[in-house]
Design an enzyme around this catalytic site. Structure first.
Site, PDB file in Angstrom:
ATOM      1  N   HIS A   1       1.543   1.171   2.520  1.00 55.96           N
ATOM      2  CA  HIS A   1       1.179   0.341   1.299  1.00 55.96           C
ATOM      3  C   HIS A   1      -0.436   0.379   1.374  1.00 55.96           C
ATOM      4  O   HIS A   1      -1.029   0.265   2.198  1.00 55.96           O
ATOM      5  CB  HIS A   1       1.623  -1.078   1.757  1.00 55.96           C
ATOM      6  CG  HIS A   1       1.100  -2.086   0.778  1.00 55.96           C
ATOM      7  ND1 HIS A   1       0.899  -1.776  -0.577  1.00 55.96           N
ATOM      8  CD2 HIS A   1       0.485  -3.250   0.832  1.00 55.96           C
ATOM      9  CE1 HIS A   1       0.561  -2.916  -1.552  1.00 55.96           C
ATOM     10  NE2 HIS A   1       0.136  -3.792  -0.535  1.00 55.96           N
TER      11      HIS A   1
ATOM     12  N   ASN B   1      -4.841  -1.998  -4.841  1.00 49.51           N
ATOM     13  CA  ASN B   1      -3.658  -2.478  -4.303  1.00 49.51           C
ATOM     14  C   ASN B   1      -2.797  -2.725  -5.467  1.00 49.51           C
ATOM     15  O   ASN B   1      -2.894  -3.724  -5.956  1.00 49.51           O
ATOM     16  CB  ASN B   1      -3.876  -3.638  -3.318  1.00 49.51           C
ATOM     17  CG  ASN B   1      -2.436  -4.244  -2.962  1.00 49.51           C
ATOM     18  OD1 ASN B   1      -1.400  -3.972  -3.415  1.00 49.51           O
ATOM     19  ND2 ASN B   1      -2.527  -5.273  -1.991  1.00 49.51           N
TER      20      ASN B   1
ATOM     21  N   CYS C   1       4.356  -7.112  -2.377  1.00 50.31           N
ATOM     22  CA  CYS C   1       3.923  -5.640  -1.976  1.00 50.31           C
ATOM     23  C   CYS C   1       5.007  -5.000  -1.153  1.00 50.31           C
ATOM     24  O   CYS C   1       4.717  -3.583  -0.981  1.00 50.31           O
ATOM     25  CB  CYS C   1       2.614  -5.765  -1.284  1.00 50.31           C
ATOM     26  SG  CYS C   1       1.283  -6.573  -2.182  1.00 50.31           S
TER      27      CYS C   1
HETATM   28  N1  COA Z   1     -18.288  -9.189  -2.492  1.00 48.86           N
HETATM   29  C1  COA Z   1     -18.947  -9.489  -1.727  1.00 48.86           C
HETATM   30  N2  COA Z   1     -18.916 -10.529  -0.563  1.00 48.86           N
HETATM   31  C2  COA Z   1     -17.590 -10.818  -0.487  1.00 48.86           C
HETATM   32  C3  COA Z   1     -16.476 -10.656  -1.458  1.00 48.86           C
HETATM   33  C4  COA Z   1     -16.904  -9.504  -2.511  1.00 48.86           C
HETATM   34  N3  COA Z   1     -15.858  -9.172  -3.236  1.00 48.86           N
HETATM   35  N4  COA Z   1     -15.361 -11.019  -1.116  1.00 48.86           N
HETATM   36  C5  COA Z   1     -15.643 -11.927  -0.037  1.00 48.86           C
HETATM   37  N5  COA Z   1     -17.070 -11.862   0.340  1.00 48.86           N
HETATM   38  C6  COA Z   1     -17.745 -12.437   1.542  1.00 48.86           C
HETATM   39  C7  COA Z   1     -17.144 -13.473   1.820  1.00 48.86           C
HETATM   40  O1  COA Z   1     -17.478 -14.783   1.300  1.00 48.86           O
HETATM   41  C8  COA Z   1     -17.720 -13.869   3.237  1.00 48.86           C
HETATM   42  O2  COA Z   1     -19.091 -14.330   3.171  1.00 48.86           O
HETATM   43  P1  COA Z   1     -19.514 -15.432   4.242  1.00 48.86           P
HETATM   44  O3  COA Z   1     -19.803 -14.648   5.519  1.00 48.86           O
HETATM   45  O4  COA Z   1     -21.025 -15.776   3.584  1.00 48.86           O
HETATM   46  O5  COA Z   1     -18.679 -16.740   4.422  1.00 48.86           O
HETATM   47  C9  COA Z   1     -17.942 -12.138   3.768  1.00 48.86           C
HETATM   48  O6  COA Z   1     -17.922 -11.483   2.455  1.00 48.86           O
HETATM   49  C10 COA Z   1     -16.919 -11.639   4.732  1.00 48.86           C
HETATM   50  O7  COA Z   1     -15.909 -12.014   4.213  1.00 48.86           O
HETATM   51  P2  COA Z   1     -14.375 -11.895   5.325  1.00 48.86           P
HETATM   52  O8  COA Z   1     -13.364 -12.411   4.474  1.00 48.86           O
HETATM   53  O9  COA Z   1     -14.427 -12.232   6.534  1.00 48.86           O
HETATM   54  O10 COA Z   1     -14.436 -10.373   4.889  1.00 48.86           O
HETATM   55  P3  COA Z   1     -13.366  -9.276   5.711  1.00 48.86           P
HETATM   56  O11 COA Z   1     -14.157  -8.280   6.100  1.00 48.86           O
HETATM   57  O12 COA Z   1     -12.289  -9.892   6.137  1.00 48.86           O
HETATM   58  O13 COA Z   1     -12.651  -8.537   4.235  1.00 48.86           O
HETATM   59  C11 COA Z   1     -10.875  -8.803   2.937  1.00 48.86           C
HETATM   60  C12 COA Z   1     -12.019  -9.529   3.268  1.00 48.86           C
HETATM   61  C13 COA Z   1     -10.088  -9.557   1.747  1.00 48.86           C
HETATM   62  C14 COA Z   1     -11.163  -7.392   1.978  1.00 48.86           C
HETATM   63  C15 COA Z   1      -9.933  -8.383   3.978  1.00 48.86           C
HETATM   64  O14 COA Z   1      -9.797  -9.507   4.883  1.00 48.86           O
HETATM   65  C16 COA Z   1      -8.383  -7.967   3.756  1.00 48.86           C
HETATM   66  O15 COA Z   1      -8.598  -6.872   3.269  1.00 48.86           O
HETATM   67  N6  COA Z   1      -7.317  -8.649   3.994  1.00 48.86           N
HETATM   68  C17 COA Z   1      -5.989  -8.396   3.666  1.00 48.86           C
HETATM   69  C18 COA Z   1      -5.784  -8.518   2.444  1.00 48.86           C
HETATM   70  C19 COA Z   1      -4.635  -7.970   1.670  1.00 48.86           C
HETATM   71  O16 COA Z   1      -4.471  -6.755   1.921  1.00 48.86           O
HETATM   72  N7  COA Z   1      -4.147  -8.653   0.854  1.00 48.86           N
HETATM   73  C20 COA Z   1      -2.892  -7.863   0.167  1.00 48.86           C
HETATM   74  C21 COA Z   1      -1.704  -8.098   1.138  1.00 48.86           C
HETATM   75  S1  COA Z   1      -0.233  -7.125   0.336  1.00 48.86           S
END
Ligand code: COA
Length: 325
Positions: free
Chosen positions: A252, A282, A114
């Site tokens: 980004h 993204n 990215c």
């Molecule tokens: N729909 C519903 N629930 C979802 C889900 C979805 N698409 N994806 C994950 N969950 C659930 C998880 O299973 C978790 O459930 P649990 O509490 O029962 O275990 C809950 O939501 C919370 O998950 P968590 O990972 O703590 O959520 P978060 O608030 O951290 O958001 C991301 C997850 C991936 C959106 C976030 O961490 C993020 O954006 N990270 C950076 C990713 C990124 O930018 N990647 C590219 C880099 S270039």
């Protein structure tokens, strides 16, 4: 007078097919509400029978047209992508052929996930400034729809396909790339990766490995906020600028919460940070040049405005640059 790389044209392209959060509700256990509040994404574009080099070429052609530069004037093509059409030749060579860029021009790909577009821009800037190259086409493009596991709700909701491009020109004025910084830390490679094709030869006895994108979401989130903040400070200091000088920050587009955390840290008002994540998700290396092109075409920039780009991605990698538009 010293040479500066000025961006003289921008272009972008996204595929027609869009997939909404409601569409994803039918595919995995998720909800429109979860995706919107946790990521800011409402829809994303997905390639259907379109290759990485095809969408890259369309973005590149738009940038050439905006710059008023013919393909025969381009002597350098750099494409940032981690989803090339083939292992080789490079996507840049396909773009060179598709756009009719002159034989003998240098064309190659850069891989920094990215952060890829900013790595490619940094590279092109150094080529241009060192002489011998007067017009460069720099493209960021990715087709993550072919890399992600569409049954994994934690990742499939985040990404989309898209491409953006800029034309750089060697000039001697004050407008252009003021400073550019690229960084990596390979010790955290397993925070975000995709093996892609998993091949073995007849002498190896390997268990099949996960080919799709794998991500530690929470760790990546924290890494993003930390490194992008530091990268902005680095670029501002190197350019002799202050936060107040930023006319538009183009980060980004990975998660609106990451962008908001950064904006609050910098105390930047809403209208000084460009976002289009709600429409595209993204798009990896496509993200910054796609956002930049939209900002330019929406008339968000006037001559001499300071624009800051900042990115992070798999590698791990992070990068930033400041330009005087
Ligand atoms: N729909 C519903 N629930 C979802 C889900 C979805 N698409 N994806 C994950 N969950 C659930 C998880 O299973 C978790 O459930 P649990 O509490 O029962 O275990 C809950 O939501 C919370 O998950 P968590 O990972 O703590 O959520 P978060 O608030 O951290 O958001 C991301 C997850 C991936 C959106 C976030 O961490 C993020 O954006 N990270 C950076 C990713 C990124 O930018 N990647 C590219 C880099 S270039």
């Amino acid at each position: 007078m010293s040479v500066i790389s000025r961006i003289i044209g921008t272009g972008s392209f996204v595929p027609k097919k869009f997939v909404t959060n409601h569409d994803l509700e039918l595919m995995v256990e998720t909800s429109e509400e979860w995706i919107t509040t946790r990521t800011g994404i409402r829809e994303r574009r997905i390639c259907v029978n379109e290759s990485t080099s095809e969408i890259a070429s369309k973005a590149g052609r738009a940038a050439l047209e905006a710059a008023g530069v013919s393909p025969q004037e381009i002597d350098l093509v750099i494409v940032a992508t981690v989803t090339p059409d083939m292992s080789f030749p490079s996507t840049a060579c396909f773009v060179q052929s598709e756009l009719g860029i002159k034989a003998g021009a240098a064309a190659f790909d850069v891989s920094a996930a990215c952060s890829g577009f900013l790595f490619a821009l940094d590279c092109a800037d150094r080529y241009v400034k060192s002489g011998g190259f007067s017009k460069a086409l720099v493209i960021g493009v990715d087709v993550f729809s072919r890399l992600i596991d569409w049954t994994d709700r934690a990742t499939c909701v985040l990404f989309g396909d898209g491409a953006g491009a800029v034309v750089l020109s060697a000039e001697t004025g004050a407008r252009g790339i003021l400073s550019s910084h690229v960084h990596s830390d390979g010790s955290h490679w397993n925070m975000l990766y995709a093996r892609g094709h998993v091949e073995t030869n007849p002498f190896e006895k390997e268990e099949p490995k996960e080919a799709h994108l794998v991500m530690q979401g929470n760790d990546t989130f924290k890494f993003a906020v930390r490194t992008m903040g530091a990268a902005i400070t680095e670029t501002l200091e190197a350019s002799g600028l202050k936060t107040e000088d930023i006319a538009l920050l183009i980060p980004h587009q990975a998660n609106i919460r990451i962008i908001n955390a950064m904006r609050e840290r910098l105390k930047l008002e809403d209208d000084r940070v460009f976002t289009n994540i709600e429409k595209y998700g993204n798009t990896s290396a496509g993200s910054i040049p796609l956002a930049f092109d939209e900002a330019v075409r929406e008339g968000r920039l006037k001559e001499n405005d300071i624009v800051l780009f900042v990115a992070f991605g798999g590698g791990l990698t992070w990068a930033s640059s400041a330009i005087r538009w």
